[in-house]
Design a protein around this motif. Structure first.
Motif, PDB file in Angstrom:
ATOM      1  N   UNK A   1      43.052  27.536  36.128  1.00  0.00           N
ATOM      2  CA  UNK A   1      41.599  27.613  36.007  1.00  0.00           C
ATOM      3  C   UNK A   1      41.014  28.664  36.930  1.00  0.00           C
ATOM      4  N   UNK A   2      41.538  28.681  38.137  1.00  0.00           N
ATOM      5  CA  UNK A   2      41.083  29.698  39.088  1.00  0.00           C
ATOM      6  C   UNK A   2      41.362  31.094  38.539  1.00  0.00           C
ATOM      7  N   UNK A   3      42.522  31.237  37.986  1.00  0.00           N
ATOM      8  CA  UNK A   3      42.890  32.550  37.454  1.00  0.00           C
ATOM      9  C   UNK A   3      41.951  32.940  36.315  1.00  0.00           C
ATOM     10  N   UNK A   4      41.744  31.989  35.429  1.00  0.00           N
ATOM     11  CA  UNK A   4      40.895  32.285  34.275  1.00  0.00           C
ATOM     12  C   UNK A   4      39.483  32.662  34.715  1.00  0.00           C
ATOM     13  N   UNK A   5      39.039  31.999  35.771  1.00  0.00           N
ATOM     14  CA  UNK A   5      37.665  32.206  36.209  1.00  0.00           C
ATOM     15  C   UNK A   5      37.494  33.492  37.018  1.00  0.00           C
ATOM     16  N   UNK A   6      38.489  33.794  37.828  1.00  0.00           N
ATOM     17  CA  UNK A   6      38.290  34.846  38.824  1.00  0.00           C
ATOM     18  C   UNK A   6      39.074  36.135  38.593  1.00  0.00           C
TER      19      UNK A   6
END
Lengths: 173, 358
Positions: free
Chosen positions: A33-38
């Motif tokens: 999720x962090x990757x997708x977001x940032x």
């Protein structure tokens, strides 16, 4: 492949969503999720600092790898990630000093304004450039920038002021 | 926000829109995490250019090294210190094995003019580094390099380990104005990139990633076809202020690789180390080809190792080496004489046998 890291409360995600309405705020976020977001934003940030797609990708991927390794020990992954990206970029800039004369953003179809801008950015010192990008692209406060660059807030003011001064000279009126 | 700030902000966003999109999914991050872990493990192993030099020396390659903890010489440049040494090869005359330096007028050897061996130390390298600007590589801050004048005529191969940058950009920087092709050789343990000029001369080799197994190093050495002058680099940071023109003080976390050549052409490497991990690293690096066995020097047990079947490599744990140094000092034995003492029990026939096996 999904990275297996424990989900965690994503304070950063809420903050990110406030700054970036397009970002989706979620309460519990995995590393994926962090990757997708940032990832996209970090890549743009690194690109603006480094002026090179390839080196920017290196910096960002390395930052994500660091975050993954410390996932269980990081309170605010987004902030940690950003700091890692900034540090990686600064390290990379220092390493080569981006060989200022050679450094040009890899723009294929620059608009006139951004053409002036990327030329001007290339002439800034690594620290000035980082401060300018963090302030005017990433919308970071001077206090945030000071923390990330590990300098005093007054130094950030100075970096921004001088950076703006140099940009003013170059940008068309 | 002033008008200027607004324009800059808009300009940055406009530029950022043209930034590449990140890869979907996190598989590449997983791969990188694995790489980082592997690299960390290998860093603990401490295998780098210095070990490559040793391994290459065992297989008989012509190698000159600059850098690596196995090196001798700190060449401080900016914030980075680069250790340097030259390792000559068995059955190779000094003049040919150190031809790059000779080309530059480098005084190859210092130390006593004893006819049966020659000790190379870093001091001369420092002189070379400081006194000339023709060396093909200039180091600048933070472990990077830029292309120098390439005064050396003819093919000249550089090998880099622990390369921080993407290989392509590093190679580009190394290639200078020459027109080169970039070729990639993948081994089982690491990636190796070569540049070759239009005549097929290989100029630059980059071994990406610090620490690779000795088997992989041997593989690289074998595949690289070392038919020209070869230089190894290891750009890891090392403590500053070290010089082989003196013995290290007690407690200094230092290592010394004494590399010298005897009259019969055999090369002897003696590694003095205060770091058990380094001993382990060297042992591990050599274990693929030559298990280390404890040996004995001047009555000191247990802390001395030599590679079985490669008796020219001796590793000595620091407390004992300090004892030896202290003993040497007390008895008026010079560093050079000490090295000679250490060579007394080397046996070059084992090296010959190994070369033949390979």
């Amino acid at each position: 492949m999904t990275m297996v890291a424990a989900p965690r409360l994503a304070v950063w995600a809420m903050a990110t969503a406030e700054r970036e309405p397009s970002a989706v705020a979620v309460e519990v976020v995995s590393f994926d999720g962090l990757y997708a977001l940032e990832a996209g934003r970090m890549l743009r940030l690194a690109y603006l600092m480094l002026g090179s797609h390839a080196v920017a990708e290196e910096a960002v991927q390395d930052a994500f790898a660091k975050v993954f390794e410390k996932w269980d020990r990081i309170d605010v992954p987004g902030a940690y990630l950003r700091t890692c990206v900034v540090n990686n970029c600064r390290r990379s800039m220092r390493r080569t000093h981006m060989e200022r004369d050679r450094m040009r953003l890899e723009q294929e179809t620059p608009t006139p304004e951004s053409e002036y801008l990327h030329d001007a950015l290339a002439k800034l010192s690594p620290k000035q450039r980082a401060a300018i990008v963090l302030r005017y692209f990433d919308d970071r406060s001077e206090a945030d920038i000071a923390e990330m660059l590990r300098v005093r807030p007054g130094t950030v003011k100075s970096l921004l002021s001088r950076g703006l001064g140099e940009l003013r000279e170059v940008l068309p009126q | 926000m002033t008008d200027l700030e607004r324009r800059i902000s808009e300009g940055l966003r406009s530029m950022a829109d043209r930034a590449p999109r990140p890869p979907g999914g996190t598989a590449h991050i997983a791969k990188r995490v694995a790489q980082r872990r592997r690299r960390r493990d290998q860093i603990r192993m401490g295998v780098g250019a210095g070990t490559l030099a040793v391994v290459a020396g065992i297989v008989g390659a012509t190698i000159a090294t600059r850098g690596g903890t196995g090196g001798l010489n700190p060449v401080a440049s900016g914030s980075t210190t680069v250790l340097a040494t030259i390792v000559t090869t068995a059955k190779q005359s000094p003049s040919s094995s150190t031809a790059p330096a000779a080309t530059l007028g480098w005084p190859r050897f210092i130390g006593p003019s004893s006819p049966d061996w020659k000790l190379q130390t870093a001091t001369q390298w420092s002189a070379v580094r400081q006194g000339q600007d023709a060396w093909p590589i200039r180091f600048n801050r933070s472990s990077t390099w830029s292309t120098g004048s390439h005064a050396i005529d003819g093919p000249y191969v550089t090998v880099h380990t622990d390369v921080p940058q993407p290989p392509a950009s590093a190679l580009d920087g190394m290639a200078g104005d020459r027109k080169v092709k970039i070729r990639k050789l993948r081994t089982d343990a690491t990636d190796v990139w070569f540049t070759e000029d239009l005549d097929g001369h290989r100029w630059t080799t980059i071994v990406r990633g610090r620490g690779i197994s000795s088997a992989a190093l041997l593989d690289i050495v074998a595949k690289a076809e070392w038919n020209s002058k070869t230089e190894l680099f290891d750009l890891r940071s090392v403590p500053k202020g070290w010089s082989l023109d003196r013995w290290p003080d007690k407690g200094e976390p230092r290592e010394i690789l004494l590399s010298f050549e005897r009259a019969d052409g055999a090369r002897v490497d003696v590694l003095l180390s205060n770091t058990p991990a380094r001993l382990g690293a060297v042992a591990a690096a050599l274990s693929d080809t030559a298990p280390l066995v404890p040996t004995k020097v001047r009555g000191h047990d247990g802390a001395f190792f030599k590679a079985e079947g490669a008796d020219n490599v001796v590793t000595i744990l620091w407390p004992e080496s300090q004892m030896i140094v202290a003993e040497a000092r007390a008895t008026g034995v010079s560093p050079d004489e000490l090295v000679k003492l250490l060579t007394d029990f080397t046996d070059t026939s084992a090296v010959e046998a190994k070369l033949q096996r390979l």
